[in-house]
Design a protein around this motif. Structure first.
Motif, PDB file in Angstrom:
ATOM      1  N   GLN A  43     -56.301  53.734  33.188  1.00  0.00           N
ATOM      2  CA  GLN A  43     -56.005  54.614  32.051  1.00  0.00           C
ATOM      3  C   GLN A  43     -54.718  55.399  32.285  1.00  0.00           C
ATOM      4  O   GLN A  43     -53.910  55.561  31.369  1.00  0.00           O
ATOM      5  N   ALA A  44     -54.509  55.866  33.507  1.00  0.00           N
ATOM      6  CA  ALA A  44     -53.287  56.605  33.821  1.00  0.00           C
ATOM      7  C   ALA A  44     -52.067  55.707  33.687  1.00  0.00           C
ATOM      8  O   ALA A  44     -51.035  56.124  33.146  1.00  0.00           O
ATOM      9  N   LEU A  45     -52.181  54.474  34.157  1.00  0.00           N
ATOM     10  CA  LEU A  45     -51.072  53.532  34.034  1.00  0.00           C
ATOM     11  C   LEU A  45     -50.775  53.226  32.574  1.00  0.00           C
ATOM     12  O   LEU A  45     -49.616  53.222  32.149  1.00  0.00           O
ATOM     13  N   GLU A  46     -51.815  52.995  31.793  1.00  0.00           N
ATOM     14  CA  GLU A  46     -51.627  52.729  30.363  1.00  0.00           C
ATOM     15  C   GLU A  46     -50.941  53.908  29.684  1.00  0.00           C
ATOM     16  O   GLU A  46     -50.049  53.720  28.853  1.00  0.00           O
ATOM     17  N   GLN A  47     -51.324  55.126  30.047  1.00  0.00           N
ATOM     18  CA  GLN A  47     -50.698  56.312  29.458  1.00  0.00           C
ATOM     19  C   GLN A  47     -49.230  56.398  29.836  1.00  0.00           C
ATOM     20  O   GLN A  47     -48.388  56.717  29.002  1.00  0.00           O
ATOM     21  N   ALA A  52     -43.612  55.682  28.282  1.00  0.00           N
ATOM     22  CA  ALA A  52     -42.318  55.030  28.483  1.00  0.00           C
ATOM     23  C   ALA A  52     -41.850  54.344  27.203  1.00  0.00           C
ATOM     24  O   ALA A  52     -40.667  54.397  26.860  1.00  0.00           O
ATOM     25  N   LEU A  53     -42.784  53.735  26.495  1.00  0.00           N
ATOM     26  CA  LEU A  53     -42.414  53.074  25.237  1.00  0.00           C
ATOM     27  C   LEU A  53     -41.886  54.073  24.217  1.00  0.00           C
ATOM     28  O   LEU A  53     -41.027  53.738  23.403  1.00  0.00           O
TER      29      LEU A  53
END
Length: 86
Positions: A43-47, A52-53
């Protein structure tokens, strides 16, 4: 570390450990904690990726882009090596 679970919860953990083929209730709890940590890391990586996007205008990534990045990295590494000295 020792954790004492109240009767019904302790019984549930023991039952789940047996049903899922864990060597012990401890192993079952460790697996649950590992899965939870992986879930939070994901979840942290997805956030971070979503942030970044949304961080600015997109750029085109070409071979020239990567070549420039490689040269920048080599220069930074060379500066670091000089700073450390013999």
């Amino acid at each position: 570390m020792n954790i004492i679970l109240p009767g019904p919860l302790g019984n549930w953990v023991e039952q789940q450990a047996r049903q899922e083929g864990h060597a012990s209730p401890d192993a079952f709890v460790q697996e649950l904690l590992r899965q939870e940590r992986e879930k939070r890391d994901k979840q942290a990586l997805e956030q971070r990726l979503l942030s970044a996007l949304d961080s600015g205008e997109p750029i085109e990534v070409t071979p020239a882009f990567w070549e420039e990045r490689r040269r920048d990295l080599e220069a930074r590494l060379a500066r670091g090596a000089k700073a450390e000295g013999p």
